[in-house]
Structure formats: structure tokens, C-alpha cells
Design an enzyme around this catalytic site. Structure first.
Site, mmCIF file in Angstrom:
data_model
loop_
_atom_site.group_PDB
_atom_site.id
_atom_site.type_symbol
_atom_site.label_atom_id
_atom_site.label_comp_id
_atom_site.label_asym_id
_atom_site.label_seq_id
_atom_site.Cartn_x
_atom_site.Cartn_y
_atom_site.Cartn_z
ATOM 1 N N LYS A 1 -19.192 6.827 -36.630
ATOM 2 C CA LYS A 1 -19.766 4.902 -36.558
ATOM 3 C C LYS A 1 -20.114 4.036 -37.254
ATOM 4 C CE LYS A 1 -21.031 5.061 -32.095
ATOM 5 N NZ LYS A 1 -20.989 4.158 -30.936
ATOM 6 N N TYR B 1 -21.570 12.469 -36.169
ATOM 7 C CA TYR B 1 -21.252 10.964 -35.761
ATOM 8 C C TYR B 1 -21.772 9.622 -37.022
ATOM 9 C CZ TYR B 1 -24.077 7.280 -32.210
ATOM 10 O OH TYR B 1 -24.201 6.161 -31.816
ATOM 11 N N SER C 1 -23.348 1.983 -35.015
ATOM 12 C CA SER C 1 -24.394 2.081 -35.162
ATOM 13 C C SER C 1 -25.190 1.973 -36.115
ATOM 14 C CB SER C 1 -24.866 3.575 -33.886
ATOM 15 O OG SER C 1 -26.561 4.498 -34.875
HETATM 16 N N1 LIG Z 1 -29.087 4.314 -26.987
HETATM 17 C C1 LIG Z 1 -29.352 4.200 -28.160
HETATM 18 O O1 LIG Z 1 -30.003 4.695 -29.360
HETATM 19 C C2 LIG Z 1 -28.302 3.903 -29.139
HETATM 20 C C3 LIG Z 1 -27.898 4.009 -30.643
HETATM 21 C C4 LIG Z 1 -26.610 3.087 -31.309
HETATM 22 C C5 LIG Z 1 -25.898 3.115 -31.024
HETATM 23 N N2 LIG Z 1 -25.531 3.306 -29.727
HETATM 24 C C6 LIG Z 1 -24.547 3.388 -29.296
HETATM 25 O O2 LIG Z 1 -24.624 2.264 -27.879
HETATM 26 C C7 LIG Z 1 -22.766 3.144 -27.109
HETATM 27 C C8 LIG Z 1 -23.944 2.899 -25.343
HETATM 28 O O3 LIG Z 1 -24.772 4.657 -25.416
HETATM 29 P P1 LIG Z 1 -25.574 4.195 -24.877
HETATM 30 O O4 LIG Z 1 -26.895 4.830 -25.222
HETATM 31 O O5 LIG Z 1 -25.602 3.483 -23.852
HETATM 32 O O6 LIG Z 1 -25.847 5.760 -23.871
HETATM 33 P P2 LIG Z 1 -25.507 6.015 -22.442
HETATM 34 O O7 LIG Z 1 -26.869 5.772 -21.752
HETATM 35 O O8 LIG Z 1 -24.784 7.551 -22.513
HETATM 36 O O9 LIG Z 1 -24.445 5.665 -21.663
HETATM 37 C C9 LIG Z 1 -22.879 6.155 -22.259
HETATM 38 C C10 LIG Z 1 -21.599 5.268 -20.823
HETATM 39 O O10 LIG Z 1 -20.697 5.787 -21.296
HETATM 40 C C11 LIG Z 1 -20.061 7.012 -20.488
HETATM 41 N N3 LIG Z 1 -19.448 7.323 -21.458
HETATM 42 C C12 LIG Z 1 -19.552 8.857 -21.974
HETATM 43 N N4 LIG Z 1 -18.091 9.327 -22.111
HETATM 44 C C13 LIG Z 1 -17.511 8.539 -21.537
HETATM 45 C C14 LIG Z 1 -16.324 8.991 -21.596
HETATM 46 N N5 LIG Z 1 -15.238 9.663 -21.789
HETATM 47 N N6 LIG Z 1 -15.005 8.342 -21.111
HETATM 48 C C15 LIG Z 1 -15.255 6.668 -20.359
HETATM 49 N N7 LIG Z 1 -16.831 6.344 -20.402
HETATM 50 C C16 LIG Z 1 -18.052 7.476 -21.199
HETATM 51 C C17 LIG Z 1 -20.792 6.747 -19.534
HETATM 52 O O11 LIG Z 1 -20.950 7.433 -18.366
HETATM 53 P P3 LIG Z 1 -20.113 8.679 -17.444
HETATM 54 O O12 LIG Z 1 -21.101 9.862 -18.573
HETATM 55 O O13 LIG Z 1 -20.320 8.062 -16.627
HETATM 56 O O14 LIG Z 1 -18.539 8.165 -18.175
HETATM 57 C C18 LIG Z 1 -21.956 5.700 -19.855
HETATM 58 O O15 LIG Z 1 -21.700 4.630 -19.293
HETATM 59 C C19 LIG Z 1 -22.658 4.999 -27.613
HETATM 60 O O16 LIG Z 1 -21.217 3.865 -28.328
HETATM 61 C C20 LIG Z 1 -23.426 4.822 -28.974
HETATM 62 O O17 LIG Z 1 -22.992 6.083 -29.878
HETATM 63 C C21 LIG Z 1 -26.868 3.570 -28.844
#
Ligand SMILES: NC(=O)c1ccc[n+]([C@@H]2O[C@H](COP(=O)([O-])OP(=O)(O)OC[C@H]3O[C@@H](n4cnc5c(N)ncnc54)[C@H](OP(=O)(O)O)[C@@H]3O)[C@@H](O)[C@H]2O)c1
Length: 272
Positions: free
Chosen positions: A169, A165, A152
Site C-alpha cells: 500500500k 500488505y 490504505s
Molecule cells: N475494508 C477496509 O477496511 C479497507 C481499508 C483500507 C483499504 N482497503 C482497500 O480497499 C480495496 C477494496 O477492499 P474491500 O474492503 O472493498 O474488499 P472486498 O469487499 O473483499 O472486495 C474486494 C473486491 O476485489 C475483487 N478482487 C479480488 N481479487 C481480485 C483479482 N485478482 N482481480 C480482480 N478483482 C479482484 C473482489 O471480487 P472477486 O473476489 O470476485 O474477484 C471484490 O470485488 C482494497 O484495495 C483494500 O486493500 C480496504
């Protein structure tokens, strides 16, 4: 390039197998669909199997194979089971996308307790480390691969209120560099993607809040937050031969976020 080969061919992933954690929604789902469109078969992992099955169906409609595996990648036993299932089904793993991440609390450092620290670091850093280790052994045996760590921009610039967090990261960015240095000799490349704010369930606390969203939009050169599909291109690039001479680096995909400069400029040159 060989005669007759085009640069577009270098982005193709036909015959490759990718494993994507957090593949059921948000950025992980978008990356999984992008890799499948580029030609890869995909192993999808998260905790909720029905959500994964829906994405697996979308991938099979693109003519690729998909294997949904319920796995909590916090736990070493479940990591082992996930990797075994992937290898039993496909015989290899060419691409690993460490993506499943969490932030359980918005709080000052004085308020972070042991449970919150363990929840955040246990998935974001420990999970990435041990899944990379398990998949790295498979890649070493088969002659190489590409690991992509979703980190991130908060790992580069601290987000106040999400300090734990941000620390996790930042750790992923160093994990990426360490693995790249150790595993280059096995033809395993390791790179990262650092998204800015992207519209997913995870980040709804940010984009769902009008004040925070407007501040975020205003501080991005492109004037908006990102969509999950906009992360897929960087993932295909890093997964494929198109990035064959790149390892240990992290690509920032944040719409051009330079908060201090833009905030200052907007005070003397307000938007029309
Ligand atoms: N969205 C943003 O603005 C943003 C910005 C920078 C970085 N990121 C990074 O991008 C990545 C994905 O985030 P996202 O925004 O796409 O989140 P999201 O929509 O909440 O999706 C999270 C995914 O991770 C799975 N997950 C959560 N805990 C888990 C565990 N213990 N074991 C296996 N799977 C797990 C969830 O499914 P289940 O709950 O069914 O397990 C879901 O598939 C993360 O690393 C986040 O830090 C996001």
C-alpha cells in the site's frame, strides 16, 4: 467558474466512463454506485461475473450504463482484454479506479514466504501498475482522465502483522506520485484514497474481532469504523472537475485515527 455554473456542476460526471476494479462488493461497489449516481457509465471488473451483474443491475436502475467484465487483474492478458472490452463498448475511459486488493496472510515478516509476497504485491502493486499503464494509453489518446488508486492508512503507518500488505500500500502511494508527475503533461490526474478500517468482507478479520474493533473505534476521533458508502464522496471528488487542480496526492478517509494520542488520552480521561 463560468457565469451560471455552480460548484455542484463540477462534481457531475455525465458523459464520463469509469472503470472500477473490485466493483462487485465492498468499497469498489460503493465507489461504482457513487460514480453512477454522479452521472458516469461504469465498467465493473472482478473475477466473479454473477456478482458484477448484480451491481450492473443496480447501476442500470439509476439510469446509467454498466458493463460487467470478468477479469483477474493480476494477469496482463486479462488486463488487456478488460481495457479492450471497455473501449469497444464505450470508446473511451475517463476515470480508472484501481481498487481490487488483497491481504492473504496475517504474519510476521519472518513467516512471509514467496507465494504470499507474490499474491499480495502481484495484485496490490503490479496489478495497479499495469492496469494504469494500459488505461493511461487510452486516456492519453483521448486528451486526459483521472486515475484513483485505493491504498490504505496501512501504507502510511505500518500495520504490524500485515507488513507485506503495508509495503504494497505504501508502494501504491508512490505509484500515485510517479504517475502524476509523468502524466500531468497528458492531462491525466492521478490521486489516491487511503481508507481506515471499513466494514467489508476483506476487513472482517479486524471488525469481526471484538477486541480489535473496540481498539480501532477507540483510536478514531469519530469513535467508529467506516462504511463502504463513506468512501464514495472522495471518489466522486477525485473523478470530477471539482478536483481539477489536484494530482499526486492521497486523501485519508479514516474517521480521524490518531492511535497513540487517543490511547494515551483515554487512560487519563476515560470515556463516561
Ligand atoms: N475494508 C477496509 O477496511 C479497507 C481499508 C483500507 C483499504 N482497503 C482497500 O480497499 C480495496 C477494496 O477492499 P474491500 O474492503 O472493498 O474488499 P472486498 O469487499 O473483499 O472486495 C474486494 C473486491 O476485489 C475483487 N478482487 C479480488 N481479487 C481480485 C483479482 N485478482 N482481480 C480482480 N478483482 C479482484 C473482489 O471480487 P472477486 O473476489 O470476485 O474477484 C471484490 O470485488 C482494497 O484495495 C483494500 O486493500 C480496504
Amino acid at each position: 467558474m463560468a457565469p451560471g455554473e455552480s460548484i455542484v456542476d463540477k462534481f457531475r460526471l455525465h458523459g464520463r466512463v469509469a472503470l472500477v476494479t473490485g466493483g462487485s462488493r465492498g468499497i469498489g461497489r460503493a465507489i461504482a454506485l457513487s460514480l453512477a449516481e454522479a452521472g458516469a457509465d461504469v465498467v465493473l471488473a472482478s473475477r466473479n461475473l454473477p456478482d458484477l451483474e448484480a451491481v450492473a443491475h443496480e447501476i442500470s436502475q439509476k439510469g446509467r450504463k454498466a458493463l460487467p467484465v470478468s477479469a483477474n487483474v493480476r494477469h496482463l492478458a486479462e488486463i488487456g482484454n478488460l481495457v479492450k472490452k471497455a473501449v469497444d463498448e464505450f470508446g473511451r475511459i475517463d476515470v480508472l479506479v484501481n481498487n481490487a486488493g488483497t491481504n492473504v496472510v496475517f504474519a510476521s515478516i519472518f513467516s512471509i514466504d514467496e507465494a504470499a509476497w507474490d499474491a499480495i504485491l502481484g495484485l496490490n502493486l503490479r496489478g495497479y501498475f499495469f492496469l494504469s499503464q494500459a488505461v493511461g494509453k487510452v486516456m492519453r489518446e483521448s486528451g486526459g482522465g483521472s486515475i484513483i488508486n485505493v491504498t490504505s492508512v496501512d501504507g502510511i503507518r505500518p500495520r504490524i502483522g500485515a507488513g507485506c500488505y503495508s509495503i504494497s500500500k505504501a508502494g501504491i502511494i508512490m505509484l500515485t506520485q510517479v504517475l502524476a508527475q509523468e502524466w500531468g503533461q497528458y492531462n491525466i490526474r492521478v490521486n489516491g484514497i487511503a481508507p481506515g478500517v471499513v466494514r467489508t468482507r476483506f476487513s472482517e478479520a479486524l471488525w469481526g474481532n471484538r477486541v480489535i474493533r473496540e481498539r480501532t473505534e477507540d483510536s478514531a476521533a469519530l469513535g467508529r469504523i467506516g462504511e463502504p458508502e463513506e468512501i464514495g464522496g472522495a471518489a466522486v471528488f477525485l473523478a470530477s472537475e471539482a478536483s481539477s487542480y489536484m494530482t499526486g496526492h492521497t486523501i485519508i478517509v479514516d474517521g480521524g485515527h490518531f492511535s497513540s494520542v487517543r490511547t494515551l488520552l483515554s487512560t487519563i480521561a476515560p470515556k463516561k
